[in-house]
Structure formats: structure tokens, C-alpha cells
Design an enzyme around this catalytic site. Structure first.
Site, mmCIF file in Angstrom:
data_model
loop_
_atom_site.group_PDB
_atom_site.id
_atom_site.type_symbol
_atom_site.label_atom_id
_atom_site.label_comp_id
_atom_site.label_asym_id
_atom_site.label_seq_id
_atom_site.Cartn_x
_atom_site.Cartn_y
_atom_site.Cartn_z
ATOM 1 N N ASP A 106 0.706 -1.290 -0.062
ATOM 2 C CA ASP A 106 -0.268 -0.179 0.202
ATOM 3 C C ASP A 106 1.193 1.123 -0.661
ATOM 4 O OD1 ASP A 106 0.979 -0.327 2.565
ATOM 5 O OD2 ASP A 106 -0.888 -0.771 3.138
ATOM 6 N N ASN A 147 -7.063 -3.513 14.729
ATOM 7 C CA ASN A 147 -8.619 -3.742 13.581
ATOM 8 C C ASN A 147 -8.778 -4.946 13.198
ATOM 9 O OD1 ASN A 147 -7.306 -2.599 11.621
ATOM 10 N ND2 ASN A 147 -9.709 -0.691 11.946
ATOM 11 N N HIS A 173 -7.052 -5.306 10.306
ATOM 12 C CA HIS A 173 -6.408 -5.257 8.883
ATOM 13 C C HIS A 173 -5.743 -5.394 8.613
ATOM 14 C CE1 HIS A 173 -4.782 -1.228 9.709
ATOM 15 N NE2 HIS A 173 -3.617 -2.584 9.196
ATOM 16 N N GLU A 182 -10.030 -2.583 5.315
ATOM 17 C CA GLU A 182 -10.228 -2.088 6.575
ATOM 18 C C GLU A 182 -11.088 -2.585 6.799
ATOM 19 O OE1 GLU A 182 -8.726 -0.166 8.624
ATOM 20 O OE2 GLU A 182 -7.691 1.032 7.898
HETATM 21 C C1 F6R Z 1 1.653 -2.017 6.061
HETATM 22 C C2 F6R Z 1 -0.013 -2.182 5.920
HETATM 23 C C3 F6R Z 1 -0.574 -2.457 7.420
HETATM 24 C C4 F6R Z 1 0.532 -2.696 8.875
HETATM 25 C C5 F6R Z 1 -0.554 -2.954 10.261
HETATM 26 C C6 F6R Z 1 0.796 -3.182 10.935
HETATM 27 O O1 F6R Z 1 2.360 -2.083 4.781
HETATM 28 O O2 F6R Z 1 -0.263 -2.384 4.928
HETATM 29 O O3 F6R Z 1 -1.291 -3.066 7.710
HETATM 30 O O4 F6R Z 1 1.160 -4.542 8.677
HETATM 31 O O5 F6R Z 1 -1.302 -1.662 9.860
HETATM 32 O O6 F6R Z 1 1.147 -2.455 10.993
HETATM 33 P P1 F6R Z 1 2.538 -1.374 12.488
HETATM 34 O O7 F6R Z 1 3.278 -3.291 12.109
HETATM 35 O O8 F6R Z 1 2.772 -0.216 11.994
HETATM 36 O O9 F6R Z 1 2.131 -2.223 13.876
#
Ligand code: F6R
Length: 239
Positions: free
Chosen positions: A67, A134, A136, A141
């Protein structure tokens, strides 16, 4: 789904790097799906050290990131392309890397061409994932339906809150992103999901033990034949 629980985040990083290293050693022209965020940072450090030690050659590897924020110029330090350069690409000899272009004029067309580029490269061999508080994955989401392909997504308030630590103020956190879809992720031939820390314990529990539902996007991974989950003790606390 194979689940490993390790005592420390450092062990998770070593184990994750071992899986990625094995992938690249077994198929030097692998297509890797990569993630940003705090979770994979130590894994990337391990990969950099394997590369510097002469163990891993990335010259034929192609990568696609999950992303990118919409509305941040590519040169912004918190854009995901900047993150990836700083934490991985500037330190290894990666063959090529791609992220969705969150500054594209036509975002819909950008989503379609990103999806097509992955397909043209033969699809993703190994997709690395983190998980949101959450549930995702990517920026898919919680919602009423699973997304299929790369899409323009609006970040959940809990994601904006979680990501504000990277910005000076919450107002600077982008509200939208381009993200691979759940379908894109599920088409990867194998998946490695990492989760660290107690803030992830509930999402991890729901992913592994709860119903498979778009309200917990990561729960869909239980329908994939080759998923490895690596957790530290804190993230596994509710299992
Ligand atoms: C990042 C992504 C997100 C993260 C998730 C966890 O490219 O797609 O899904 O993997 O938000 O983020 P962290 O590792 O910062 O807790």
C-alpha cells in the site's frame, strides 16, 4: 495456517528473515510482497545483514508493496516508498520494486495497472503482512465485504490513531490510501504474517479463533493453504 509463538520480537524477526531468505535462495527471481509499519523493521534489518554478509542476492527479486498513502508526495519522509528505501531498498541490491502511486492523477487507473503489473510478473510468491489493531491487512479495513483487487481505501479512525505516531500531528495523517485488495493478497502463493506486542493480541485472537468475516479482514487468511503466522508472546497472549 501454521502458528509459531516466539519469546521475543527479535526471534520473530530472525525467523521471518529465515523464511524470506529461503524463498529467495530457492527461487532467486522471486516476486515478494512487502509491508511497511513497525512490525517488519527488524526483519528488514536481518535481511540487510544477510545481504551484507554475502548470503542473499536480491538482484533478480522483484517486490510489490501492499500500500501507499494518497496525498503524500513520494519524497515525503512518511510516504511508504520513503519508508521502504530507508529501511530496506537503499541497503540491498533489489532487482526492482513497486508501490502503488498515491499521487497518480487517475487513482482508479493506477489501481488497475498495479494489479496488472503483479499479474504480468507472474504473481506474488511470498507476501509479508502485518496486522492492524483492528484486524486489517494492507489497508483493507473492517467492513461489510472483502475487497477484491487493488483499491482506493479510506483509513479507519483506529488506523489513523495508530499511525499518528509517525507524524507531527494527527491532522497530517493521510485519510486515504491505495491498497492491494484481499483478493490480491489471497492470490499470493504463500503468506507470512507477523504480529508483535499486546496491542495486536485481540486482532490475532480474532484472526485465528473468531469467525471468518470482513469485520476482521485477516480472518480470511484461514482460507489460504500456505499461511505462516509468527507472533511474539505478547501478541499471542489471548490464544
Ligand atoms: C503496512 C500495512 C498495514 C500494517 C499494519 C500494522 O504496509 O499494510 O496493514 O501492516 O497496520 O502496522 P504496524 O506494523 O506499524 O503495527
Amino acid at each position: 495456517m501454521v502458528v509459531h509463538v516466539f519469546d521475543t520480537p527479535a526471534q520473530v524477526a530472525q525467523a521471518a528473515a529465515a523464511v524470506i531468505a529461503a524463498q529467495v535462495l530457492q527461487k532467486p527471481d522471486s516476486v515478494l510482497g512487502l509491508a511497511t509499519g513497525s512490525t517488519p523493521m527488524d526483519t528488514y534489518r536481518e535481511l540487510i545483514s544477510l545481504h551484507r554478509g554475502g548470503v542473499l542476492d536480491f538482484s533478480r527479486v522483484k517486490s510489490y508493496n501492499l500500500d501507499e498513502y494518497v496525498g503524500l508526495p513520494a519524497g515525503h519522509p512518511e510516504s511508504y516508498v520513503s519508508f521502504m528505501k530507508r529501511n530496506l531498498f537503499d541497503h540491498i541490491n533489489i532487482g526492482s520494486y513497486s508501490l502503488p502511486d498515491g499521487s497518480a492523477r487517475d487513482l482508479q487507473r493506477e489501481c488497475e495497472s498495479y494489479e496488472q503489473a503483479i499479474r504480468d510478473d507472474g504473481g506474488i510468491d511470498l507476501q509479508l503482512l502485518g496486522i492492524g489493531n483492528n484486524g486489517h491487512i494492507g489497508f483493507n479495513e473492517p467492513g461489510k465485504a472483502f475487497t477484491y483487487s487493488t483499491n482506493l481505501t479510506t483509513l479507519a479512525q483506529s488506523t489513523i490513531d495508530a499511525n499518528k505516531r509517525f507524524f507531527d500531528s494527527i491532522d497530517q495523517v493521510p485519510r486515504q490510501a491505495l491498497s492491494m485488495g484481499i483478493g490480491t493478497i489471497m492470490e499470493a502463493r504463500s503468506i507470512l504474517l507477523l504480529a508483535l506486542g499486546e496491542a495486536k493480541a485481540q486482532a490475532v485472537y480474532q484472526m485465528i479463533r473468531g469467525p471468518i468475516t470482513p469485520r476482521v479482514p485477516a480472518s480470511i487468511l484461514r482460507g489460504h493453504a500456505r499461511v505462516t503466522v509468527m507472533l511474539d508472546k505478547a501478541a499471542a497472549a489471548r490464544l
